[in-house]
Scaffold this motif. Structure first.
Motif, mmCIF file in Angstrom:
data_model
loop_
_atom_site.group_PDB
_atom_site.id
_atom_site.type_symbol
_atom_site.label_atom_id
_atom_site.label_comp_id
_atom_site.label_asym_id
_atom_site.label_seq_id
_atom_site.Cartn_x
_atom_site.Cartn_y
_atom_site.Cartn_z
ATOM 1 N N LEU A 1 42.449 48.764 63.059
ATOM 2 C CA LEU A 1 41.909 47.475 63.476
ATOM 3 C C LEU A 1 42.994 46.433 63.693
ATOM 4 O O LEU A 1 42.838 45.523 64.516
ATOM 5 N N SER A 2 44.070 46.560 62.964
ATOM 6 C CA SER A 2 45.084 45.507 62.955
ATOM 7 C C SER A 2 45.589 45.125 64.350
ATOM 8 O O SER A 2 45.666 43.937 64.680
ATOM 9 N N PRO A 3 45.912 46.084 65.226
ATOM 10 C CA PRO A 3 46.388 45.675 66.559
ATOM 11 C C PRO A 3 45.321 44.971 67.389
ATOM 12 O O PRO A 3 45.649 44.315 68.385
ATOM 13 N N LEU A 4 44.057 45.102 66.997
ATOM 14 C CA LEU A 4 42.974 44.493 67.755
ATOM 15 C C LEU A 4 42.699 43.063 67.333
ATOM 16 O O LEU A 4 41.949 42.347 68.002
ATOM 17 N N VAL A 5 43.287 42.631 66.198
ATOM 18 C CA VAL A 5 43.063 41.271 65.696
ATOM 19 C C VAL A 5 44.156 40.369 66.242
ATOM 20 O O VAL A 5 45.341 40.559 65.955
ATOM 21 N N PRO A 6 43.809 39.383 67.059
ATOM 22 C CA PRO A 6 44.841 38.536 67.666
ATOM 23 C C PRO A 6 45.623 37.776 66.611
ATOM 24 O O PRO A 6 45.065 37.296 65.624
ATOM 25 N N ARG A 7 46.918 37.676 66.834
ATOM 26 C CA ARG A 7 47.732 36.847 65.943
ATOM 27 C C ARG A 7 47.475 35.367 66.241
ATOM 28 O O ARG A 7 47.391 34.952 67.403
#
Length: 376
Positions: free
Chosen positions: A364-370
């Motif tokens: 999921l982490s890469p899908l959560v915008p910084r």
């Protein structure tokens, strides 16, 4: 909380870890399984937890009532109440310390000891420091060398904070292994692993000391952890230091006064069989502690388990149930010969461990915008 008795079956006393785990509720599935399989399982709730926060008169227990010697006598009292003269005693983590202390005080009541992720002394933090740093910081051995190098680089340039790195690296290594840890560190370096990193860091429950009735109740039994077991030793200023991890929480409890038992001097007198279950990735109760107990106990056997982390009872219940079945039906000698069988159960149980959560967070982490700098 007893599932038996069953004719011809010995009683197995199970003392969970903690201190603070809500043993009245967390192991309902284990007790139901034992009853269905005619395992005479006796679980003893820790003094100061769940339904054991009051004395026999109904008065609330106080900090003065939190002593290891009293906890050990609680075990004897429960055996007396159940008319059990002798039992196999299975301890996990903190429960292994209690199991050994019980064997010191009541050796005639212990048919055998099964120590799952063993503790030995109030100085075990020295082993924890050494094992954690060897694996995760220095990369001793081929399995963690690459991950350790990447972690050192992230720490050196300030990409990750040391306090979080201590937690995240240990959790990911223990449950998923060095390959997944390296993958997470690569995500963090690319800037896509922040969500996973922060979420995993938040998984460590005892850092806050928050009380969740019948789940985690560290507020009272924490007195034992700090006053008698030295859970907050003086930090040495280096990464992966359990003393630093608990420094803030320790302010709520009495300081370390001294250990009530000298297990290393009394274990050589044990006459009962002692079986030690030790996971290769366990950095909370490292292999070196189990090896030392094996050297001290005359009738001991170490069962090293590849792919396992801390506490079969909590992390790989299928393997723990197999241990309980073997000791109940065949005796402790059968457990010593079952390493390969237990490892196969550990491999098959990974889908039901925190490893699944860790991998899901990483996906999921890469899908959560910084968040942009002005949103922080």
């Amino acid at each position: 909380m007893r599932t038996g008795p069953f004719p011809g079956r010995p009683t197995v006393v199970v003392i969970p870890g903690g201190p603070g785990l809500g043993t009245a509720t967390l192991y309902g599935g284990l007790r139901s399984w034992a009853r269905r399989n005619s395992i005479d399982l006796l679980m003893i709730e820790h003094r100061g937890v769940g339904l054991s926060r009051r004395d026999a008169t109904g008065a609330d227990l106080t900090a003065d009532d939190m002593r290891l010697g009293l906890v050990v006598e609680d075990i004897a009292s429960v055996l007396d109440a159940e008319n059990i003269q002798s039992a196999a005693v299975y301890g996990s983590s903190y429960g292994t310390y209690l199991a050994q202390a019980f064997a010191v005080e009541h050796p005639d009541r212990v048919a055998c000891l099964l120590l799952d992720s063993a503790m030995l002394t109030a100085q075990d933090h020295l082993d924890v420091r050494a094992a954690s740093r060897d694996r995760l910081l220095h990369g001793s051995g081929q399995d963690t060398a690459r991950a350790a190098g990447k972690l050192r680089a992230l720490l050196a340039d300030g990409t990750v904070q040391r306090s979080e790195a201590d937690v995240v690296a240990r959790i990911v290594y223990e449950y998923c292994g060095p390959v997944v840890l390296e993958r997470l560190l690569d995500q963090v370096r690319r800037g896509t692993g922040g969500f996973a990193w922060k979420s995993i860091a938040a998984l460590e429950p005892m850092d806050t000391g928050e009380r969740r009735p019948f789940l985690m109740e560290f507020d009272l039994v924490g007195v034992i952890a700090f006053r008698e077991l030295n859970y907050a030793p003086e930090p040495d200023g280096l990464p992966f230091d359990p003393g630093a991890s608990f420094a803030d929480l320790a302010q709520r409890f009495p300081p370390f006064e001294g250990e009530p038992y000298d297990l290393p001097s009394t274990i050589p007198g044990f006459t009962m069989p002692v079986v030690l279950l030790s996971g290769e990735r366990d950095l909370r109760t490292p292999r070196s502690v189990a090896e030392r107990i094996t050297e001290l106990a005359p009738h001991s056997h170490l069962v090293p388990l590849r792919g396992a982390g801390h506490s079969l009872l909590d992390s790989h219940p299928a393997a723990a149930r197999r241990v309980l079945t073997l000791v109940s039906t065949e005796g402790p000698q059968a457990v010593t010969a079952a390493a390969e069988e237990l490892e196969a159960l550990i491999d098959r149980s990974r889908a039901r461990t925190p490893a699944t959560l860790v991998r899901s967070l990483m996906r999921l982490s890469p899908l959560v915008p910084r968040r942009r700098s002005h949103e922080r």
